[in-house]
Enzyme design. Structure first.
Site, PDB file in Angstrom:
ATOM      1  N   HIS A  86       0.831  -1.211   0.000  1.00 20.46           N
ATOM      2  CA  HIS A  86       0.000   0.000   0.000  1.00 20.46           C
ATOM      3  C   HIS A  86       0.862   1.256   0.000  1.00 20.46           C
ATOM      4  O   HIS A  86       1.910   1.304   0.636  1.00 20.46           O
ATOM      5  CB  HIS A  86      -1.010   0.011   1.147  1.00 20.46           C
ATOM      6  CG  HIS A  86      -0.433  -0.036   2.539  1.00 20.46           C
ATOM      7  ND1 HIS A  86      -0.230   1.082   3.288  1.00 20.46           N
ATOM      8  CD2 HIS A  86      -0.041  -1.071   3.327  1.00 20.46           C
ATOM      9  CE1 HIS A  86       0.251   0.754   4.484  1.00 20.46           C
ATOM     10  NE2 HIS A  86       0.392  -0.555   4.530  1.00 20.46           N
ATOM     11  N   ASP A  88      -0.565   4.257   0.732  1.00 16.41           N
ATOM     12  CA  ASP A  88      -1.129   5.241   1.661  1.00 16.41           C
ATOM     13  C   ASP A  88      -0.464   5.101   3.031  1.00 16.41           C
ATOM     14  O   ASP A  88       0.133   4.072   3.347  1.00 16.41           O
ATOM     15  CB  ASP A  88      -2.659   5.103   1.790  1.00 16.41           C
ATOM     16  CG  ASP A  88      -3.095   3.792   2.431  1.00 16.41           C
ATOM     17  OD1 ASP A  88      -2.476   2.741   2.135  1.00 16.41           O
ATOM     18  OD2 ASP A  88      -4.062   3.799   3.229  1.00 16.41           O
ATOM     19  N   GLU A 153      -5.315   1.029   2.477  1.00 20.79           N
ATOM     20  CA  GLU A 153      -5.091  -0.018   3.477  1.00 20.79           C
ATOM     21  C   GLU A 153      -5.262   0.523   4.882  1.00 20.79           C
ATOM     22  O   GLU A 153      -5.843  -0.122   5.743  1.00 20.79           O
ATOM     23  CB  GLU A 153      -3.685  -0.615   3.301  1.00 20.79           C
ATOM     24  CG  GLU A 153      -3.505  -1.970   3.981  1.00 20.79           C
ATOM     25  CD  GLU A 153      -3.144  -1.885   5.453  1.00 20.79           C
ATOM     26  OE1 GLU A 153      -3.211  -2.914   6.122  1.00 20.79           O
ATOM     27  OE2 GLU A 153      -2.803  -0.780   5.947  1.00 20.79           O
ATOM     28  N   GLU A 154      -4.755   1.731   5.096  1.00 25.57           N
ATOM     29  CA  GLU A 154      -4.780   2.275   6.458  1.00 25.57           C
ATOM     30  C   GLU A 154      -6.179   2.734   6.879  1.00 25.57           C
ATOM     31  O   GLU A 154      -6.383   3.136   8.013  1.00 25.57           O
ATOM     32  CB  GLU A 154      -3.785   3.449   6.578  1.00 25.57           C
ATOM     33  CG  GLU A 154      -2.330   3.054   6.325  1.00 25.57           C
ATOM     34  CD  GLU A 154      -1.727   2.147   7.395  1.00 25.57           C
ATOM     35  OE1 GLU A 154      -2.459   1.685   8.286  1.00 25.57           O
ATOM     36  OE2 GLU A 154      -0.513   1.901   7.324  1.00 25.57           O
ATOM     37  N   ASP A 180       4.821  -6.035   4.507  1.00 21.67           N
ATOM     38  CA  ASP A 180       4.100  -4.981   5.228  1.00 21.67           C
ATOM     39  C   ASP A 180       4.009  -5.328   6.707  1.00 21.67           C
ATOM     40  O   ASP A 180       2.990  -5.120   7.349  1.00 21.67           O
ATOM     41  CB  ASP A 180       2.693  -4.817   4.608  1.00 21.67           C
ATOM     42  CG  ASP A 180       1.952  -3.606   5.161  1.00 21.67           C
ATOM     43  OD1 ASP A 180       2.610  -2.689   5.676  1.00 21.67           O
ATOM     44  OD2 ASP A 180       0.708  -3.593   5.082  1.00 21.67           O
ATOM     45  N   HIS A 213     -24.398  23.149  33.625  1.00 25.88           N
ATOM     46  CA  HIS A 213     -23.675  23.585  34.818  1.00 25.88           C
ATOM     47  C   HIS A 213     -23.690  22.426  35.818  1.00 25.88           C
ATOM     48  O   HIS A 213     -24.756  21.923  36.169  1.00 25.88           O
ATOM     49  CB  HIS A 213     -24.374  24.819  35.408  1.00 25.88           C
ATOM     50  CG  HIS A 213     -23.587  25.488  36.495  1.00 25.88           C
ATOM     51  ND1 HIS A 213     -23.378  24.905  37.715  1.00 25.88           N
ATOM     52  CD2 HIS A 213     -22.945  26.680  36.530  1.00 25.88           C
ATOM     53  CE1 HIS A 213     -22.648  25.702  38.465  1.00 25.88           C
ATOM     54  NE2 HIS A 213     -22.373  26.803  37.746  1.00 25.88           N
ATOM     55  N   THR A 315     -16.502  23.696  35.655  1.00 23.12           N
ATOM     56  CA  THR A 315     -17.520  22.864  36.288  1.00 23.12           C
ATOM     57  C   THR A 315     -18.657  22.635  35.308  1.00 23.12           C
ATOM     58  O   THR A 315     -19.550  23.458  35.164  1.00 23.12           O
ATOM     59  CB  THR A 315     -18.023  23.547  37.577  1.00 23.12           C
ATOM     60  OG1 THR A 315     -18.274  24.923  37.275  1.00 23.12           O
ATOM     61  CG2 THR A 315     -16.994  23.442  38.685  1.00 23.12           C
ATOM     62  N   ARG A 328      -9.252  -6.931  18.171  1.00 20.80           N
ATOM     63  CA  ARG A 328      -8.409  -7.734  17.279  1.00 20.80           C
ATOM     64  C   ARG A 328      -8.910  -9.165  17.370  1.00 20.80           C
ATOM     65  O   ARG A 328      -9.208  -9.659  18.468  1.00 20.80           O
ATOM     66  CB  ARG A 328      -6.947  -7.676  17.713  1.00 20.80           C
ATOM     67  CG  ARG A 328      -6.312  -6.311  17.557  1.00 20.80           C
ATOM     68  CD  ARG A 328      -5.926  -6.006  16.121  1.00 20.80           C
ATOM     69  NE  ARG A 328      -5.584  -4.588  15.976  1.00 20.80           N
ATOM     70  CZ  ARG A 328      -5.149  -4.037  14.855  1.00 20.80           C
ATOM     71  NH1 ARG A 328      -5.006  -4.763  13.757  1.00 20.80           N
ATOM     72  NH2 ARG A 328      -4.883  -2.761  14.813  1.00 20.80           N
ATOM     73  N   SER A 399      -3.136  -6.318  11.372  1.00 25.79           N
ATOM     74  CA  SER A 399      -4.092  -6.835  10.386  1.00 25.79           C
ATOM     75  C   SER A 399      -3.781  -6.308   8.991  1.00 25.79           C
ATOM     76  O   SER A 399      -3.411  -5.139   8.831  1.00 25.79           O
ATOM     77  CB  SER A 399      -5.517  -6.392  10.752  1.00 25.79           C
ATOM     78  OG  SER A 399      -5.767  -6.633  12.117  1.00 25.79           O
ATOM     79  N   HIS A 427       2.610   3.995  12.660  1.00 27.55           N
ATOM     80  CA  HIS A 427       1.412   4.713  13.120  1.00 27.55           C
ATOM     81  C   HIS A 427       1.732   5.714  14.226  1.00 27.55           C
ATOM     82  O   HIS A 427       0.823   6.264  14.839  1.00 27.55           O
ATOM     83  CB  HIS A 427       0.309   3.754  13.622  1.00 27.55           C
ATOM     84  CG  HIS A 427      -0.199   2.809  12.574  1.00 27.55           C
ATOM     85  ND1 HIS A 427      -1.377   2.120  12.699  1.00 27.55           N
ATOM     86  CD2 HIS A 427       0.306   2.434  11.379  1.00 27.55           C
ATOM     87  CE1 HIS A 427      -1.571   1.361  11.633  1.00 27.55           C
ATOM     88  NE2 HIS A 427      -0.544   1.526  10.816  1.00 27.55           N
TER      89      HIS A 427
HETATM   90  N1  BES Z   1       1.400  -2.866   8.175  1.00 29.97           N
HETATM   91  C1  BES Z   1       0.246  -2.949   8.977  1.00 29.97           C
HETATM   92  C2  BES Z   1      -0.161  -4.358   9.341  1.00 29.97           C
HETATM   93  C3  BES Z   1       0.721  -5.024  10.362  1.00 29.97           C
HETATM   94  C4  BES Z   1       1.052  -4.399  11.540  1.00 29.97           C
HETATM   95  C5  BES Z   1       1.129  -6.311  10.137  1.00 29.97           C
HETATM   96  C6  BES Z   1       1.826  -5.041  12.478  1.00 29.97           C
HETATM   97  C7  BES Z   1       1.894  -6.952  11.057  1.00 29.97           C
HETATM   98  C8  BES Z   1       2.246  -6.323  12.231  1.00 29.97           C
HETATM   99  C9  BES Z   1      -0.917  -2.316   8.234  1.00 29.97           C
HETATM  100  O1  BES Z   1      -0.572  -1.226   7.452  1.00 29.97           O
HETATM  101  C10 BES Z   1      -1.912  -1.817   9.236  1.00 29.97           C
HETATM  102  O2  BES Z   1      -1.597  -1.015  10.066  1.00 29.97           O
HETATM  103  N2  BES Z   1      -3.131  -2.312   9.156  1.00 29.97           N
HETATM  104  C11 BES Z   1      -4.214  -1.867   9.963  1.00 29.97           C
HETATM  105  C12 BES Z   1      -5.444  -2.441   9.337  1.00 29.97           C
HETATM  106  C13 BES Z   1      -6.714  -1.726   9.694  1.00 29.97           C
HETATM  107  C14 BES Z   1      -6.673  -0.268   9.358  1.00 29.97           C
HETATM  108  C15 BES Z   1      -7.885  -2.418   9.049  1.00 29.97           C
HETATM  109  C16 BES Z   1      -4.075  -2.348  11.386  1.00 29.97           C
HETATM  110  O3  BES Z   1      -3.555  -3.449  11.652  1.00 29.97           O
HETATM  111  O4  BES Z   1      -4.462  -1.591  12.274  1.00 29.97           O
HETATM  112 ZN    ZN Z   2       0.983  -1.350   6.386  1.00 28.09          ZN
END
Ligand code: BES
Ligand code: ZN
Length: 477
Positions: A86, A88, A153-154, A180, A213, A315, A328, A399, A427
């Site tokens: 990806h 992005d 993807e992100e 990835d 309030h 307040t 997850r 994921s 991230h």
């Molecule tokens: N590269 C990651 C996936 C990943 C992270 C694989 C750590 C193995 C270990 C991918 O870009 C990602 O961050 N995916 C998201 C998917 C979500 C937005 C559906 C994730 O895992 O949060």
């Molecule tokens: Zn990724």
């Protein structure tokens, strides 16, 4: 192969300069304000794929950000790799925590720092350079290759499943290759054979039509921030077990042999904790840290918002409270089914004193594959050639939603060989990629294409022998 590898060594510094250009494009898919940058990044990806000798490089429009496709199909007798990645990236906030600007890639101590350095532009680029080396030195690739680089993807790959279903012929291949993910640890390359899935939600509560309030009204109405805290606090018990009814029904339990394999990996729990800056680790009782992260589902709050959070004191009773929460998932949990269980549970535990709105955000299925198939074995040899070390086999907690789609819709096995690191800061501020691993990754990728050519010969002979084109490679463990 020697001249291909020599080319990679000689061009090492140029790769870094080019990668910097790729990383300079702020292709943040989540933010509408960056839509033009995302498209520009798609175009850069397309142009680069043409430059390195791939053919028919083009943008494929989707209802969201474009997919980029390119191919090289000049080896009719050889197998076909479908490479997925990806272009992005995640948003960069909080910006003030970056040591250098996220879109001005900077090299410090052998690591390149930028948003997308590891996740995933740097790792996609690694494969571009491996293709380029083969094409420049041999004028051809040892395998057919199709590249599918997406821009969503992100944000959950919302349009990719449809794209794949609508382009089954275009994407026909023998194996999917993805880079990835992180490797197991610095100096310990790995092949990943399992990913967790995801189900993501937003919960909105409203307790009154506007802020109140807290002296005049406190005690007379429910406070949505309190109600939200109470709901979330009920999601897990003290032992870290999720209390949503039937949540664990479909969970495939870890096999004793797999637990033994995990336990053999060189994992230093104390260092792990210290690197994270966590006072003490926490997770589901009865499981080790690696088991918790790789093979057990979890429920997490990703964000919380309510009331007055500025300096000083105010307040007030907040009118609304909001939480982003996600789970997850592990094989064989289904995001749809978990979503239904989650919604029913939230509705049940939310008192009548607040208005509730649940929004389903993205999701993805978990994935796991057997790793005794010839493609994974081929990847093992390629990585050994690139890193001078045999890879370990690991699962990951993250994921990649499309991996299960490749398996289900196209019947393809996936080989996940990533060269990031657990401390790559994906991230997060100061995302980085180790340039030694990047270089090892280019070399490994170049070997991988060569190896897969040979591995597939074995498969084809086996298939002819068996007289079937089974999906044996994909069987779940
Ligand atoms: N590269 C990651 C996936 C990943 C992270 C694989 C750590 C193995 C270990 C991918 O870009 C990602 O961050 N995916 C998201 C998917 C979500 C937005 C559906 C994730 O895992 O949060
Ligand atoms: Zn990724």
């Amino acid at each position: 192969m020697n001249k291909v590898i020599d080319f990679i060594h000689v061009n090492r510094d140029r790769y870094v300069d080019e990668l910097k250009q790729y990383l300079a494009i702020p292709s943040v898919s989540a933010l509408p304000g960056h839509a033009a940058d995302v498209r520009r990044c798609a175009e850069w990806t397309r142009d680069e794929m043409s430059r390195i000798g791939l053919q028919n490089a083009r943008l494929e429009e989707t209802p969201g950000h474009p997919v980029v496709y390119a191919e090289w199909l000049g080896a009719p007798d050889a197998p076909t790799i479908l490479f997925y990645g990806h272009y992005d990236v995640q948003p960069v906030d909080p910006l003030n925590l970056w040591t250098s600007p996220p879109f001005e890639a900077t090299v410090r101590d052998g690591e390149i720092y930028a948003r997308g350095a590891a996740d995933d532009k740097g790792q996609v680029f690694m494969h571009f350079k491996a293709v380029e080396a083969h094409m420049k030195q041999n004028g051809r690739l040892p395998v057919n290759m199709k590249f599918l680089i997406e821009g969503e993807e992100e944000v959950g790959s919302a349009n990719l499943d449809n794209f794949i279903r609508a382009h089954k012929d275009l994407l026909k291949a023998d194996v999917v290759v993805i880079s990835d993910s992180p490797m197991f640890d610095r100096g310990i390359p790995s092949i990943c054979y399992g990913l967790r899935g995801l189900a993501y939600f937003q919960i909105d509560l409203r307790g009154s039509k506007s802020d109140l309030h807290s002296g005049s009204f406190g005690g007379a109405v429910a406070n949505p921030a309190m109600v939200l805290a109470q709901i979330l606090a009920q999601a897990k018990d003290k032992g870290g077990r999720i209390k949503i009814p039937n949540f664990y029904d479909d969970v495939v339990e870890l096999r004793p042999e797999e637990r033994e394999e995990f336990a053999k990996l060189p994992f230093n729990e104390k260092k792990y904790r210290q690197d994270l800056g966590a006072p003490k680790l926490f997770g589901e009782s009865g499981y080790t840290t690696l088991e918790r992260v790789w093979a057990r589902p979890t429920f997490e709050v990703n964000g919380l918002l309510s009331g007055f959070t500025g300096e000083g004191a105010k307040t007030v009773l907040p009118a609304v409270a909001m939480a982003k929460v996600s789970m997850r998932l592990v094989p064989n949990q289904d995001p749809q089914k978990i979503g239904d269980l989650f919604e029913a549970w939230v509705q049940k535990v939310t008192p009548k004193t607040v208005e509730l709105k649940i929004t389903r955000m993205h999701g993805g299925k978990p994935w796991m594959t057997a790793f005794d198939n010839p493609y994974v074995q081929a990847a093992g040899r390629a990585i050994e050639s690139g890193f001078g070390k045999r890879p370990v086999f690991n699962r990951e907690g993250g994921s990649i939603p499309v991996v299960s789609t490749f398996q289900e819709e196209l019947g393809l096995p996936c080989v996940l060989f990533g060269v990031g690191l657990p401390d790559e800061n994906a991230h997060a501020p100061d995302e980085k990629l180790d340039l030694g691993n990047f270089h090892g990754g280019v070399v490994s990728a170049a070997f991988l294409y060569d190896e897969i050519g040979r591995a597939a010969e074995i498969t084809r002979t086996k298939r002819n022998h068996e007289g079937t084109k089974g999906t044996k490679d994909n069987t779940k463990l």
